[in-house]
Design a protein around this motif. Structure first.
Motif, short mmCIF file in Angstrom:
data_model
loop_
_atom_site.label_atom_id
_atom_site.label_comp_id
_atom_site.label_asym_id
_atom_site.label_seq_id
_atom_site.Cartn_x
_atom_site.Cartn_y
_atom_site.Cartn_z
N GLU A 367 0.81 -1.21 0.00
CA GLU A 367 0.00 0.00 0.00
C GLU A 367 0.85 1.28 0.00
N VAL A 368 2.02 1.21 0.65
CA VAL A 368 2.94 2.36 0.69
C VAL A 368 4.29 1.87 0.16
N PRO A 369 4.52 1.98 -1.14
CA PRO A 369 5.78 1.46 -1.71
C PRO A 369 7.00 2.08 -1.04
N GLY A 370 7.98 1.22 -0.76
CA GLY A 370 9.22 1.70 -0.14
C GLY A 370 9.13 1.97 1.33
N ALA A 371 8.08 1.51 1.99
CA ALA A 371 7.88 1.82 3.41
C ALA A 371 8.73 0.94 4.31
N CYS A 372 9.03 1.50 5.50
CA CYS A 372 9.66 0.75 6.59
C CYS A 372 8.69 0.72 7.76
N PHE A 373 9.18 0.30 8.94
CA PHE A 373 8.28 0.22 10.09
C PHE A 373 9.05 0.47 11.37
N THR A 374 8.32 0.89 12.43
CA THR A 374 8.96 1.23 13.70
C THR A 374 8.80 0.10 14.70
N ASN A 375 9.42 0.32 15.87
CA ASN A 375 9.39 -0.74 16.89
C ASN A 375 8.08 -0.82 17.65
N THR A 376 7.06 -0.07 17.23
CA THR A 376 5.72 -0.30 17.77
C THR A 376 5.03 -1.45 17.02
N LEU A 377 5.73 -2.02 16.04
CA LEU A 377 5.20 -3.12 15.24
C LEU A 377 6.20 -4.26 15.19
N VAL A 378 5.67 -5.46 15.00
CA VAL A 378 6.46 -6.65 14.70
C VAL A 378 6.16 -7.06 13.26
N ARG A 379 7.21 -7.32 12.49
CA ARG A 379 7.02 -7.80 11.12
C ARG A 379 7.20 -9.32 11.09
N TYR A 380 6.26 -10.00 10.46
CA TYR A 380 6.39 -11.45 10.26
C TYR A 380 6.43 -11.72 8.77
N ARG A 381 7.55 -12.28 8.33
CA ARG A 381 7.75 -12.59 6.92
C ARG A 381 7.72 -14.11 6.78
N VAL A 382 6.65 -14.64 6.20
CA VAL A 382 6.46 -16.09 6.17
C VAL A 382 7.44 -16.74 5.20
N CYS A 383 7.73 -18.01 5.47
CA CYS A 383 8.56 -18.77 4.54
C CYS A 383 7.74 -19.12 3.29
N GLN A 384 8.38 -19.60 2.26
CA GLN A 384 7.71 -19.85 0.98
C GLN A 384 6.67 -20.96 1.08
N GLN A 385 6.77 -21.82 2.07
CA GLN A 385 5.86 -22.96 2.18
C GLN A 385 4.64 -22.66 3.05
N LEU A 386 4.47 -21.40 3.42
CA LEU A 386 3.33 -21.01 4.25
C LEU A 386 2.58 -19.90 3.53
N LEU A 387 1.28 -20.06 3.38
CA LEU A 387 0.48 -19.04 2.71
C LEU A 387 0.30 -17.84 3.65
N PRO A 388 0.65 -16.61 3.19
CA PRO A 388 0.51 -15.44 4.07
C PRO A 388 -0.92 -15.22 4.57
N LYS A 389 -1.91 -15.46 3.72
CA LYS A 389 -3.29 -15.24 4.14
C LYS A 389 -3.73 -16.27 5.19
N TYR A 390 -3.17 -17.47 5.12
CA TYR A 390 -3.47 -18.45 6.16
C TYR A 390 -2.86 -18.01 7.49
N ALA A 391 -1.61 -17.52 7.44
CA ALA A 391 -0.97 -17.01 8.66
C ALA A 391 -1.77 -15.85 9.23
N LEU A 392 -2.27 -14.99 8.37
CA LEU A 392 -3.09 -13.87 8.84
C LEU A 392 -4.34 -14.37 9.55
N SER A 393 -4.98 -15.42 9.02
CA SER A 393 -6.17 -15.99 9.68
C SER A 393 -5.83 -16.49 11.07
#
Length: 560
Positions: A367-393
């Motif tokens: 939604e915001v190309p080139g964006a970063c994030f602050t320490n009020t958030l945790v980023r979870y980057r799923v591995c290739q064998q896990l569907l991101p939308k399933y992890a979101l559920s």
């Protein structure tokens, strides 16, 4: 501002302080407040208690000595008004219908006490109408994030005065119509709660396998079970680590392979107290299935620089959506950008938040190309064998079932998810094909819920428009019939307010003296002697104006 239009017959306009008495809230040191009732203490209402009705939970209690005057004690049918708030909320009113504790009010609200014989309920409805609310906000002095309306300015607000019997007929009709409208609104809100519970049950069914039980019956032998998928993920994770080590050392590593023993396999999840999963599923940890990263802290040295980039923070991340109305920028060097940049399908979770919202997740779709994030958030980057939308559920289910709350550390006002605690949390890993089926079925049901929620939200807006339409009709004389036998408001005000004298000897000088004098309040006698000086209020409240003496035999009048 209020519309200028012809008044119905028998109606008048007066200044607010002719009809009601404004009373400022009290001031007190913050350290004296208590959160429970005690001997010698008063409940102290604040802006948070002034909603559509007065809410008596989340109260402060203060020593009664800070309410220095009797009129600062709240009475039945007092109208509370928020006089220091955001611009959208300043002027908000609520009427007192119950007083569970002896009570006063804080400095950010005031009360309007309607004088006898005027109808307090009528003036509550009048002040809550959108037209009058706009007029009150027009009086506000506004800073960056706070608007303030003084009681002195409120006192000068023009208010309508219908005949007393008509005031009562209007109140009776409004209460009749609003009771039916409120019943409809209550039914809509009940439906919203049912949809909220249904959403939670869909998400829970998604991550426990109940949502796809029929699908598993039709597909009894998955090509790859969850356990086999986890083993493949672990093997690929180790291979990636070894490749990274070789790249770091330019491909020059010992031939005996002893360096490979330095690899640390993520600890397996303790399943002792976890529920049993469907056949073919397996428990894993967040750390095994993706990369967990806490954002970078904001600091003054990052507020400008050559590499300014947009960043997301907790205020931008809601459940499965982003609020991008206020996206800020900060300097991220190329090296920092490599660490803290966002990619499509990353999941951001609220790290610091209220306890009920900690862990609130949203899927980043660039939604915001080139964006970063602050320490009020945790980023979870799923591995290739896990569907991101399933992890979101899974994360949305954990938000609503309290799983994130259980692992959070929290203080009085804020809870922290904790990147390490989150990384060690359990995750129900379904076979890849079933993940896809879960995502499809959950999206189908949740999209139906979303559409119904939009419909219900539109109904609530329509109800509010109808409420304001009824108020407009009421205060333009079109809601109830008029009665020619009602005493006109002008006569009522004339009886309650002293009339001007007949000008005799003294001519212009006497008239000027009378015009300069203050009129006594309704029901009070005339005073003689020298005028009192106006004393400044100790707590910064607007000073009360002392009455000036009237020349003997003269009176002042209310000017419309």
């Amino acid at each position: 501002m209020q519309e200028e239009q012809e008044l119905p017959k028998g109606w008048e306009v007066a200044k607010l302080d002719i009809i009601m008495t404004p009373v400022r809230g009290i001031a007190f040191p913050k350290e004296v407040k208590a959160h429970a009732p005690a001997e010698g203490y008063l409940a102290c209402l604040r802006t948070t208690n002034v909603q559509k009705k007065v809410e008596w939970d989340d109260l402060w209690f203060v020593p009664k000595k800070f309410a220095k005057r009797e009129d600062q004690l709240i009475k039945h049918l007092d109208i509370l008004i928020s006089t220091a708030n955001s611009y959208e909320l300043v002027g908000k009113v609520a009427q007192v219908h119950e007083i569970p504790y002896p009570s006063t009010l804080g400095a950010f609200i005031s009360l309007l006490r309607v004088k006898s014989p005027f109808d307090a309920k009528f003036y509550y409805h009048y002040l809550s109408s959108s037209t009058v609310q706009e007029s009150i906000r027009a009086f506000a002095s506004t800073t960056t994030n706070l608007s303030n309306v003084s009681t002195g300015k409120l006192a000068t607000l023009d208010v309508i005065v219908p005949p007393l019997p008509e005031q009562r007929r209007i109140v009776a009709k409004l209460e009749e119509l609003f009771s039916r409208l409120d019943a409809g609104v209550a039914a809509v809100r009940q439906s919203q709660q049912l949809l909220k519970r249904y959403r939670q049950s869909v998400l829970h069914a998604a991550v426990t396998g109940a949502l796809t039980s029929a699908w598993r019956t039709a597909h009894p032998a998955p090509a790859e079970t969850g356990a086999a998928l986890l083993a493949r993920i672990r093997a690929e994770r180790r291979a990636q680590w070894e490749a990274a080590q070789q790249a770091k050392n330019g491909g020059q590593l010992p031939l005996n392979g002893a360096w490979k023993n330095k690899y640390q396999e993520p600890a397996a999840v303790d399943t002792t107290e976890l529920p049993e999963l469907p056949e073919g599923w397996v428990w894993a940890s967040m750390r095994e299935l993706g990369e967990v990263r806490l954002g970078r802290q904001r600091a003054p040295q990052h507020h400008d620089g050559p590499y300014m980039r947009p960043y997301l923070r907790v205020a931008n991340v809601y459940e499965d959506r982003f609020d991008l109305r206020d996206v800020k920028e900060m300097n991220f060097t190329p090296e920092e950008y490599e660490i803290y940049s966002l990619r499509e399908n990353d999941i951001l979770l609220n790290e610091g938040q209220s306890l009920e919202l900690v862990g609130r997740p949203a899927l980043y779709r660039n939604e915001v190309p080139g964006a970063c994030f602050t320490n009020t958030l945790v980023r979870y980057r799923v591995c290739q064998q896990l569907l991101p939308k399933y992890a979101l559920s899974v994360f949305r289910s954990y938000l609503h079932t309290g799983t994130f709350q259980k692992i959070a550390s929290w203080t009085t006002s804020i809870a922290h998810l904790g990147a390490d605690r989150f990384a060690n949390l359990h995750f129900p890993l379904a076979p890849l094909a079933e993940q896809a089926e879960i995502v499809a079925e959950a999206e189908r049901r949740l999209s139906t819920i979303d559409a119904l929620e939009l419909t219900l939200a539109a109904e609530l807006k329509r109800a509010e428009r109808l409420r304001q339409s009824l108020l407009h009709r009421a205060f333009t004389g079109r809601l109830v019939p008029q009665d020619a036998t009602d005493e006109p408001a002008g006569e009522l005000l004339g009886r309650l307010t002293p009339q001007p004298p007949l000008q005799k000897r003294g001519g212009a000088k006497a008239a000027a003296a009378a015009g300069a004098a203050e009129a006594p309040a309704a029901g009070e006698g005339k005073r003689r002697g020298r005028p009192r000086k106006v004393a400044a209020a100790a707590d910064g409240a607007a000073p009360e104006v002392a009455e000036a003496p009237l020349p003997v035999g003269t009176q002042t009048t209310l000017g419309f």
